[in-house]
Design a protein around this motif. Structure first.
Motif, short mmCIF file in Angstrom:
data_model
loop_
_atom_site.label_atom_id
_atom_site.label_comp_id
_atom_site.label_asym_id
_atom_site.label_seq_id
_atom_site.Cartn_x
_atom_site.Cartn_y
_atom_site.Cartn_z
N ASN A 9 0.77 -1.11 -0.46
CA ASN A 9 -0.53 -0.17 -0.43
C ASN A 9 0.73 1.23 0.29
N GLY A 10 2.05 0.91 0.36
CA GLY A 10 2.66 2.11 1.09
C GLY A 10 3.65 2.79 -0.43
N GLU A 11 3.64 1.51 -1.17
CA GLU A 11 4.89 1.85 -2.41
C GLU A 11 3.55 1.86 -3.64
N ASN A 12 2.43 1.39 -3.58
CA ASN A 12 1.19 1.63 -4.51
C ASN A 12 1.08 3.39 -3.88
N VAL A 13 0.86 4.14 -2.82
CA VAL A 13 0.22 5.30 -2.74
C VAL A 13 2.46 6.25 -3.53
N GLU A 14 2.85 6.34 -3.15
CA GLU A 14 4.34 6.73 -3.45
C GLU A 14 4.22 6.74 -5.45
N LYS A 15 3.87 5.42 -5.62
CA LYS A 15 4.26 5.63 -7.14
C LYS A 15 2.58 6.40 -7.27
N PHE A 77 -11.39 24.82 -7.54
CA PHE A 77 -11.04 24.41 -6.16
C PHE A 77 -13.10 24.04 -5.60
N VAL A 78 -14.08 23.69 -6.20
CA VAL A 78 -15.00 23.25 -5.69
C VAL A 78 -15.31 21.65 -6.06
N LEU A 79 -14.58 21.22 -7.20
CA LEU A 79 -14.98 19.57 -7.48
C LEU A 79 -14.13 19.47 -6.83
N LYS A 80 -12.80 19.40 -7.14
CA LYS A 80 -11.74 19.05 -5.91
C LYS A 80 -11.92 18.19 -4.21
N PRO A 81 -12.06 18.78 -3.48
CA PRO A 81 -12.60 18.86 -2.76
C PRO A 81 -13.86 17.46 -2.89
N ARG A 82 -14.77 17.46 -3.46
CA ARG A 82 -15.41 16.48 -3.55
C ARG A 82 -14.94 15.38 -4.25
N TYR A 83 -14.25 15.07 -5.17
CA TYR A 83 -13.37 14.50 -5.07
C TYR A 83 -12.87 13.17 -4.36
N PHE A 84 -12.17 14.00 -3.05
CA PHE A 84 -11.33 14.10 -2.29
C PHE A 84 -12.23 12.93 -0.63
N ARG A 85 -13.30 13.89 -0.83
CA ARG A 85 -14.52 13.43 -0.19
C ARG A 85 -14.52 12.35 -0.55
N GLN A 86 -15.21 11.61 -1.79
CA GLN A 86 -15.64 10.45 -2.26
C GLN A 86 -14.52 9.75 -2.17
N ALA A 134 -1.79 29.47 -13.79
CA ALA A 134 -0.77 29.60 -13.21
C ALA A 134 -1.07 29.41 -11.51
N VAL A 135 -0.89 30.34 -11.11
CA VAL A 135 -1.62 30.09 -10.23
C VAL A 135 -2.39 29.10 -10.03
N GLY A 136 -3.44 28.87 -10.56
CA GLY A 136 -4.80 27.58 -9.95
C GLY A 136 -3.76 27.12 -9.52
N GLN A 137 -2.64 26.46 -10.91
CA GLN A 137 -2.52 24.83 -10.94
C GLN A 137 -1.93 24.33 -9.50
N MET A 138 -0.61 25.81 -8.99
CA MET A 138 0.71 25.82 -8.34
C MET A 138 -0.19 25.58 -7.00
N LEU A 139 -1.91 25.86 -6.53
CA LEU A 139 -2.04 25.77 -5.37
C LEU A 139 -2.45 24.53 -5.06
N HIS A 140 -3.22 23.33 -6.64
CA HIS A 140 -3.10 22.60 -6.71
C HIS A 140 -2.53 21.37 -6.37
N TYR A 141 -1.60 21.59 -5.74
CA TYR A 141 0.51 21.21 -5.54
C TYR A 141 -0.52 19.43 -4.85
N PRO A 142 -0.19 18.40 -5.77
CA PRO A 142 -0.53 16.54 -5.06
C PRO A 142 0.44 16.95 -3.85
N ARG A 143 -0.88 16.73 -2.55
CA ARG A 143 0.41 16.05 -1.05
C ARG A 143 -0.19 14.84 -0.60
N ARG A 144 0.68 14.04 -0.10
CA ARG A 144 0.70 12.77 0.53
C ARG A 144 -0.48 12.82 1.87
N GLU A 145 -0.60 13.61 2.14
CA GLU A 145 -1.66 12.96 3.34
C GLU A 145 -2.78 13.08 2.40
#
Length: 154
Positions: A9-15, A77-86, A134-145
């Protein structure tokens, strides 16, 4: 057995995180390439036509394109949190990646509108659409958490 599953699972998360960060960088690079394309084309066009600086004031079409671009970035910024909650509810990390891609594409819309604005109108304020994207995309930087919250609990 439990340790093997946790390690896998840890390897899959990192990939998946690496893939998401590569996608993020490619989308951000794409905005830079759009700016470069418009800048080079505008220099060639000005050299051929002998046109001077852009007219003063903000054309109505540019204001409309900026409003659409701003709405598109805001929607990301409205849709991304919905996907994350799902993703967290269903424990499916692939929804995190889908949410990121949808958000980046919506930000990319602003950059594409910037290309349209620069080629159709040619007003220097068209570059604001590139900055917005560019600013919008920078704010969407993917995070491990984000991925860890959607990964199967052991």
């Amino acid at each position: 057995m439990m340790n093997n599953r946790a390690a896998a699972n840890g390897e899959n998360v990192e990939k998946r995180l690496r893939t998401m960060r590569i996608l993020w960088a490619v989308f951000l690079w794409n905005v830079f390439l759009f700016v470069l394309l418009v800048y080079v084309a505008a220099d060639d066009e000005r050299a051929e036509s002998g046109a001077g600086p852009a007219p003063e004031g903000i054309p109505t079409l540019l204001a409309v394109l900026f409003a659409i671009g701003l709405a598109s970035v805001a929607l990301s910024f409205v849709l991304k949190p919905r996907y994350f909650r799902q993703a967290v509810d269903e424990q499916k990390p692939e929804h995190v990646q889908t949410g990121l891609i949808v958000a980046l594409v919506l930000c990319e819309v602003a950059a594409l509108l910037g290309v349209v604005a620069m080629f159709v109108i040619g007003h220097r304020y068209g570059y604001l659409l590139f900055a917005l994207a560019a600013v919008g995309q920078m704010l969407h930087y993917p995070r491990r958490e984000q991925l860890l919250a959607a990964s199967y609990k052991t």
